[in-house]
Design a protein around this motif. Sequence first.
Motif, mmCIF file in Angstrom:
data_model
loop_
_atom_site.group_PDB
_atom_site.id
_atom_site.type_symbol
_atom_site.label_atom_id
_atom_site.label_comp_id
_atom_site.label_asym_id
_atom_site.label_seq_id
_atom_site.Cartn_x
_atom_site.Cartn_y
_atom_site.Cartn_z
ATOM 1 N N ILE A 119 0.979 -1.309 0.156
ATOM 2 C CA ILE A 119 -0.005 -0.053 -0.028
ATOM 3 C C ILE A 119 0.884 1.140 0.120
ATOM 4 O O ILE A 119 0.483 2.208 -0.971
ATOM 5 C CB ILE A 119 -1.036 -0.064 1.220
ATOM 6 N N LEU A 120 1.928 1.325 0.914
ATOM 7 C CA LEU A 120 2.916 2.563 0.954
ATOM 8 C C LEU A 120 3.736 2.567 -0.492
ATOM 9 O O LEU A 120 3.548 3.693 -0.761
ATOM 10 C CB LEU A 120 3.745 2.241 2.197
ATOM 11 N N ARG A 121 4.059 1.346 -0.742
ATOM 12 C CA ARG A 121 4.876 1.686 -2.119
ATOM 13 C C ARG A 121 3.683 2.017 -3.321
ATOM 14 O O ARG A 121 4.129 3.052 -4.230
ATOM 15 C CB ARG A 121 5.187 0.330 -2.616
ATOM 16 N N GLY A 122 2.454 1.717 -3.205
ATOM 17 C CA GLY A 122 1.768 2.407 -4.207
ATOM 18 C C GLY A 122 1.459 3.890 -4.249
ATOM 19 O O GLY A 122 0.901 4.295 -5.218
ATOM 20 N N LEU A 123 1.526 4.315 -3.212
ATOM 21 C CA LEU A 123 1.675 5.855 -2.949
ATOM 22 C C LEU A 123 2.758 6.484 -4.036
ATOM 23 O O LEU A 123 2.574 7.489 -4.670
ATOM 24 C CB LEU A 123 1.915 6.390 -1.626
#
Length: 209
Positions: free
Chosen positions: A137-141
């Motif tokens: 999820i954080l990487r998707g930002l």
Amino acid sequence: MSDRFHKPALFTSGMFEAFLGGEDPAQISRVAHETAQALLARVRQDPDPAIVDRLVAFTDEHGIDALAELWSRSNAKSLPGALWRIYLLRLLIRQDAEGTAYLYQRGTEVLQSIDAAVAGAPTPAGPAEITELADRILRGLFEGDFAVALDRAAAFCRVAAAGAASVADDRDILDPERASELTTRALRFTRTAEELTACARLWRSGSLD
């Protein structure tokens, strides 16, 4: 460029100096917005995997304090507020991956919605899977659809909230203190989900700043 993102001082010293006294809320807000915008724009324009890896793991090496100084006091419905909540959610998951996985799994069993599918964790989801989900999820930002990443985080929070509320009901009679803690956690997950969903809507409309 790599060094800028590897060391604790992500931004210029002048930006951090705005927080030394904490006397000017307007300046604190300005720096929070400027750093969030600069970081996101720089990385999303050229999402070097090594830099994204360092940003995802930043709090593992340096702790949460530097990011808290920058973003924790930001409005919930703002870019720095959204970044802060995603980083904090990842940290909370890693601090208690087993407990969070348990609440999430219970949530998938009691919540009648598509949130589990949106969040994207496998079923069943253990500590390793929940920790990996937080990283994705954080990487998707930084290298994916920003609004989708926020929606996934919000969905995760709704599932975990449902699980926490369900477990709280189970323990209400035998362990009321623990039930109260879980109820509070459910409310926090729910509030965070609402904030992240609002941020996703603002991002899609081009008004999340």
